[in-house]
Design an enzyme around this catalytic site. Sequence first.
Site, PDB file in Angstrom:
ATOM      1  N   ASN A   1      -7.210  -6.745   4.028  1.00  0.00           N
ATOM      2  CA  ASN A   1      -7.810  -6.535   2.708  1.00  0.00           C
ATOM      3  C   ASN A   1      -7.863  -7.875   1.971  1.00  0.00           C
ATOM      4  O   ASN A   1      -6.827  -8.441   1.639  1.00  0.00           O
ATOM      5  CB  ASN A   1      -6.942  -5.517   1.951  1.00  0.00           C
ATOM      6  CG  ASN A   1      -7.449  -5.213   0.555  1.00  0.00           C
ATOM      7  OD1 ASN A   1      -8.302  -5.912   0.022  1.00  0.00           O
ATOM      8  ND2 ASN A   1      -6.906  -4.170  -0.037  1.00  0.00           N
TER       9      ASN A   1
ATOM     10  N   HIS B   1     -15.344  -1.334   0.787  1.00  0.00           N
ATOM     11  CA  HIS B   1     -14.226  -2.267   0.644  1.00  0.00           C
ATOM     12  C   HIS B   1     -13.320  -2.094   1.862  1.00  0.00           C
ATOM     13  O   HIS B   1     -13.013  -0.971   2.272  1.00  0.00           O
ATOM     14  CB  HIS B   1     -13.469  -1.960  -0.650  1.00  0.00           C
ATOM     15  CG  HIS B   1     -12.176  -2.682  -0.746  1.00  0.00           C
ATOM     16  ND1 HIS B   1     -12.064  -4.035  -0.503  1.00  0.00           N
ATOM     17  CD2 HIS B   1     -10.917  -2.243  -1.045  1.00  0.00           C
ATOM     18  CE1 HIS B   1     -10.799  -4.390  -0.653  1.00  0.00           C
ATOM     19  NE2 HIS B   1     -10.088  -3.326  -0.977  1.00  0.00           N
TER      20      HIS B   1
ATOM     21  N   CYS C   1     -10.331  -5.354  -6.248  1.00  0.00           N
ATOM     22  CA  CYS C   1     -11.153  -5.185  -5.035  1.00  0.00           C
ATOM     23  C   CYS C   1     -12.574  -4.732  -5.345  1.00  0.00           C
ATOM     24  O   CYS C   1     -13.453  -4.833  -4.498  1.00  0.00           O
ATOM     25  CB  CYS C   1     -10.485  -4.206  -4.076  1.00  0.00           C
ATOM     26  SG  CYS C   1      -8.799  -4.674  -3.709  1.00  0.00           S
TER      27      CYS C   1
HETATM   28  N1  COA Z   1       6.126  -1.071   9.697  1.00  0.00           N
HETATM   29  C1  COA Z   1       6.846  -0.029  10.146  1.00  0.00           C
HETATM   30  N2  COA Z   1       7.210   0.999   9.358  1.00  0.00           N
HETATM   31  C2  COA Z   1       6.801   0.964   8.077  1.00  0.00           C
HETATM   32  C3  COA Z   1       6.049  -0.104   7.546  1.00  0.00           C
HETATM   33  C4  COA Z   1       5.721  -1.153   8.419  1.00  0.00           C
HETATM   34  N3  COA Z   1       4.984  -2.211   8.013  1.00  0.00           N
HETATM   35  N4  COA Z   1       5.782   0.151   6.261  1.00  0.00           N
HETATM   36  C5  COA Z   1       6.358   1.319   5.973  1.00  0.00           C
HETATM   37  N5  COA Z   1       6.979   1.808   7.066  1.00  0.00           N
HETATM   38  C6  COA Z   1       7.734   3.063   7.217  1.00  0.00           C
HETATM   39  C7  COA Z   1       8.228   3.562   5.887  1.00  0.00           C
HETATM   40  O1  COA Z   1       9.495   3.003   5.569  1.00  0.00           O
HETATM   41  C8  COA Z   1       8.314   5.046   6.138  1.00  0.00           C
HETATM   42  O2  COA Z   1       9.480   5.327   6.851  1.00  0.00           O
HETATM   43  P1  COA Z   1      10.312   6.669   6.515  1.00  0.00           P
HETATM   44  O3  COA Z   1       9.373   7.799   6.851  1.00  0.00           O
HETATM   45  O4  COA Z   1      11.488   6.538   7.404  1.00  0.00           O
HETATM   46  O5  COA Z   1      10.635   6.593   5.054  1.00  0.00           O
HETATM   47  C9  COA Z   1       7.133   5.323   7.078  1.00  0.00           C
HETATM   48  O6  COA Z   1       6.832   4.052   7.693  1.00  0.00           O
HETATM   49  C10 COA Z   1       5.910   5.836   6.367  1.00  0.00           C
HETATM   50  O7  COA Z   1       5.645   4.981   5.260  1.00  0.00           O
HETATM   51  P2  COA Z   1       4.479   5.219   4.278  1.00  0.00           P
HETATM   52  O8  COA Z   1       4.492   4.184   3.203  1.00  0.00           O
HETATM   53  O9  COA Z   1       4.510   6.657   3.839  1.00  0.00           O
HETATM   54  O10 COA Z   1       3.246   4.972   5.288  1.00  0.00           O
HETATM   55  P3  COA Z   1       1.737   5.266   5.078  1.00  0.00           P
HETATM   56  O11 COA Z   1       1.250   6.135   6.144  1.00  0.00           O
HETATM   57  O12 COA Z   1       1.428   5.655   3.647  1.00  0.00           O
HETATM   58  O13 COA Z   1       1.096   3.823   5.330  1.00  0.00           O
HETATM   59  C11 COA Z   1       0.134   2.023   4.076  1.00  0.00           C
HETATM   60  C12 COA Z   1       1.416   2.741   4.494  1.00  0.00           C
HETATM   61  C13 COA Z   1       0.510   0.901   3.136  1.00  0.00           C
HETATM   62  C14 COA Z   1      -0.525   1.472   5.311  1.00  0.00           C
HETATM   63  C15 COA Z   1      -0.794   3.045   3.375  1.00  0.00           C
HETATM   64  O14 COA Z   1      -0.088   3.759   2.400  1.00  0.00           O
HETATM   65  C16 COA Z   1      -1.994   2.425   2.734  1.00  0.00           C
HETATM   66  O15 COA Z   1      -2.805   1.805   3.402  1.00  0.00           O
HETATM   67  N6  COA Z   1      -2.158   2.655   1.436  1.00  0.00           N
HETATM   68  C17 COA Z   1      -3.337   2.162   0.725  1.00  0.00           C
HETATM   69  C18 COA Z   1      -3.184   0.713   0.512  1.00  0.00           C
HETATM   70  C19 COA Z   1      -4.421   0.086  -0.015  1.00  0.00           C
HETATM   71  O16 COA Z   1      -5.481   0.288   0.500  1.00  0.00           O
HETATM   72  N7  COA Z   1      -4.266  -0.739  -1.055  1.00  0.00           N
HETATM   73  C20 COA Z   1      -5.287  -1.522  -1.602  1.00  0.00           C
HETATM   74  C21 COA Z   1      -6.300  -0.693  -2.283  1.00  0.00           C
HETATM   75  S1  COA Z   1      -7.570  -1.728  -2.848  1.00  0.00           S
END
Ligand code: COA
Length: 330
Positions: free
Chosen positions: A287, A257, A116
Amino acid sequence: MPTRSTVILGTGSYAPERVLTNEDLSRMVDTSDEWIRARSGIRERRIAAAGEATSDLAVQAARRALEDAGVGAADIDLLIVATVTPDYPMPSTACVVQHKLGVPSAAACFDMNAACSGFIYALDTACALIGSGRYRKALVIGAEKLSSVVDWQDRGTCLLFGDGAGAAVVGPGDKPGTGLIGTRLGALGEDTDLLCIPGGGSRSPTTAESFGRGDHFIKMKGKEVFKLAVRVMEEAARDILEQHGLAATQIGLVIPHQANLRIIDAIAQYLELPVERFFVNVDRYGNTSAASIPIALDEARRAGRIKPGDLTLLVAFGAGLTYGSALIRW
Ligand code: COA
């Protein structure tokens, strides 16, 4: 830093026609529009057609950038494509794009993989090479077909990514102090495992078993990546401002980004800048990795959000983990 000023002469971008909404995704995996919007700010993303490869997206964006710059393909002597989703492992996507655009055979053409942060890495490279006087005009493209490496059954990643391309034409400037005035690039190689495609390379060539495990798809530890993204992008922004003796308030527009609206909000808060000072289109594209910043840059210019004399800050973070910031005076 380059010995002469290097400026962006034109920009262009392209997003494939097909829109995949959160509603559509909620019919594919166990998720909802509400959850995706609350956790990421994304409403929809674009998905390339089956026969459309990264080079096809790149060519569309490049044509628009060349037109905007008033530069012909025949004038390009340096072509860099930043991508993690090349048409092929070999040859480079840059060579495919060169042929499709009619860029001369005397041009240097290569791909750059900094995920990215790829566009900022490529822009810095192009500006350094032009600043040295060895090249005259560069086409710098960030293009991705991430839909080809997303596991559409993994709800933790599939909501985030989309396809698209952005491009910039770069050349020598005639006004000192304009153009790319500084960059800060870096990488945290100890964290390669947080965001990667584990299979298909020399470490783990594709086999029936690795394919069955889905090793050819993006794997991500979302929470860890989120925290690092906020910290590292904030630092990359602060470092470059400090290097140039600037206060954040002197920046007309920040183009971060586009990974997650919550990441952008957090950085705005830490830099004590209103979020309106940040260009945001993650809601429409998700993204798009290396394409994210050049698409945003092109949309910001065309929307009149960048004026002559303005300072723009680009800041990115991605797999590697790589990071980069760049300051542009228009
Ligand atoms: N829909 C519904 N629930 C979801 C889900 C979805 N698409 N994805 C995960 N969950 C659930 C999980 O299973 C978890 O449930 P639990 O609490 O029962 O275990 C809960 O939601 C929280 O999951 P978590 O992964 O901790 O959520 P989060 O707040 O971290 O959000 C992302 C997930 C991916 C949106 C976030 O971590 C993120 O954006 N990370 C950075 C990613 C990024 O920018 N990557 C590229 C960098 S260049």
